[in-house]
Design a protein around this motif. Structure first.
Motif, mmCIF file in Angstrom:
data_model
loop_
_atom_site.group_PDB
_atom_site.id
_atom_site.type_symbol
_atom_site.label_atom_id
_atom_site.label_comp_id
_atom_site.label_asym_id
_atom_site.label_seq_id
_atom_site.Cartn_x
_atom_site.Cartn_y
_atom_site.Cartn_z
ATOM 1 N N ILE A 1 0.804 -1.236 0.000
ATOM 2 C CA ILE A 1 0.000 0.000 0.000
ATOM 3 C C ILE A 1 0.831 1.278 0.000
ATOM 4 N N GLY A 2 2.133 1.150 0.040
ATOM 5 C CA GLY A 2 2.998 2.325 0.066
ATOM 6 C C GLY A 2 3.520 2.609 1.456
ATOM 7 N N ASN A 3 4.673 3.257 1.501
ATOM 8 C CA ASN A 3 5.356 3.490 2.770
ATOM 9 C C ASN A 3 4.569 4.392 3.710
ATOM 10 N N LYS A 4 4.115 5.522 3.218
ATOM 11 C CA LYS A 4 3.420 6.485 4.071
ATOM 12 C C LYS A 4 2.126 5.895 4.629
ATOM 13 N N ALA A 5 1.341 5.246 3.765
ATOM 14 C CA ALA A 5 0.080 4.655 4.208
ATOM 15 C C ALA A 5 0.324 3.541 5.227
ATOM 16 N N ALA A 6 1.358 2.738 5.023
ATOM 17 C CA ALA A 6 1.662 1.655 5.961
ATOM 18 C C ALA A 6 2.072 2.218 7.323
ATOM 19 N N ALA A 7 2.928 3.237 7.311
ATOM 20 C CA ALA A 7 3.367 3.844 8.565
ATOM 21 C C ALA A 7 2.180 4.427 9.330
ATOM 22 N N GLU A 8 1.298 5.104 8.611
ATOM 23 C CA GLU A 8 0.112 5.682 9.263
ATOM 24 C C GLU A 8 -0.791 4.591 9.821
ATOM 25 N N ARG A 9 -1.027 3.554 9.044
ATOM 26 C CA ARG A 9 -1.914 2.472 9.484
ATOM 27 C C ARG A 9 -1.353 1.763 10.718
ATOM 28 N N LEU A 10 -0.029 1.598 10.756
ATOM 29 C CA LEU A 10 0.588 0.866 11.852
ATOM 30 C C LEU A 10 0.947 1.754 13.042
ATOM 31 N N GLY A 11 0.843 3.064 12.858
ATOM 32 C CA GLY A 11 1.160 3.977 13.948
ATOM 33 C C GLY A 11 2.648 4.066 14.246
ATOM 34 N N ILE A 12 3.468 3.932 13.210
ATOM 35 C CA ILE A 12 4.909 4.071 13.383
ATOM 36 C C ILE A 12 5.395 5.275 12.583
ATOM 37 N N LYS A 13 6.546 5.803 12.961
ATOM 38 C CA LYS A 13 7.112 6.935 12.242
ATOM 39 C C LYS A 13 7.575 6.479 10.861
ATOM 40 N N LEU A 14 7.380 7.341 9.887
ATOM 41 C CA LEU A 14 7.807 7.036 8.524
ATOM 42 C C LEU A 14 9.317 6.811 8.470
ATOM 43 N N ASP A 15 10.076 7.592 9.232
ATOM 44 C CA ASP A 15 11.533 7.413 9.280
ATOM 45 C C ASP A 15 11.909 6.021 9.783
ATOM 46 N N THR A 16 11.156 5.514 10.737
ATOM 47 C CA THR A 16 11.411 4.168 11.262
ATOM 48 C C THR A 16 11.210 3.134 10.164
ATOM 49 N N LEU A 17 10.141 3.274 9.418
ATOM 50 C CA LEU A 17 9.868 2.343 8.326
ATOM 51 C C LEU A 17 10.966 2.409 7.274
ATOM 52 N N TYR A 18 11.410 3.624 6.935
ATOM 53 C CA TYR A 18 12.494 3.763 5.963
ATOM 54 C C TYR A 18 13.779 3.093 6.448
#
Length: 73
Positions: A20-37
């Protein structure tokens, strides 16, 4: 206090980000986008033990791909 994520949680987050994309995944999971990157970067570089199933993470680094192909031979 800093949350510690298991390898399985990181893997599932990476899989969701691919879908679903990085930003959407981070938002859905409640994690920082930087953490996902950071997780994406570590998975792509093949950090051992970083996620349960790194074979399903796309390899975009051509040098890493060549190294893995050499190891398979």
């Amino acid at each position: 206090m800093k949350k510690v994520y298991s390898a399985e949680e990181r893997y599932e987050a990476l899989k969701l980000a691919n879908e679903i994309g990085n930003k959407a995944a981070a938002e859905r999971l409640g994690i920082k986008l930087d953490t996902l990157y950071t997780w994406i970067s570590k998975a792509k570089t093949g950090k051992v033990g970083y996620c349960d199933n790194p074979g399903n993470i796309p390899i975009t680094d051509p040098n890493r791909l060549k190294q893995l192909e050499k190891e398979l031979r």
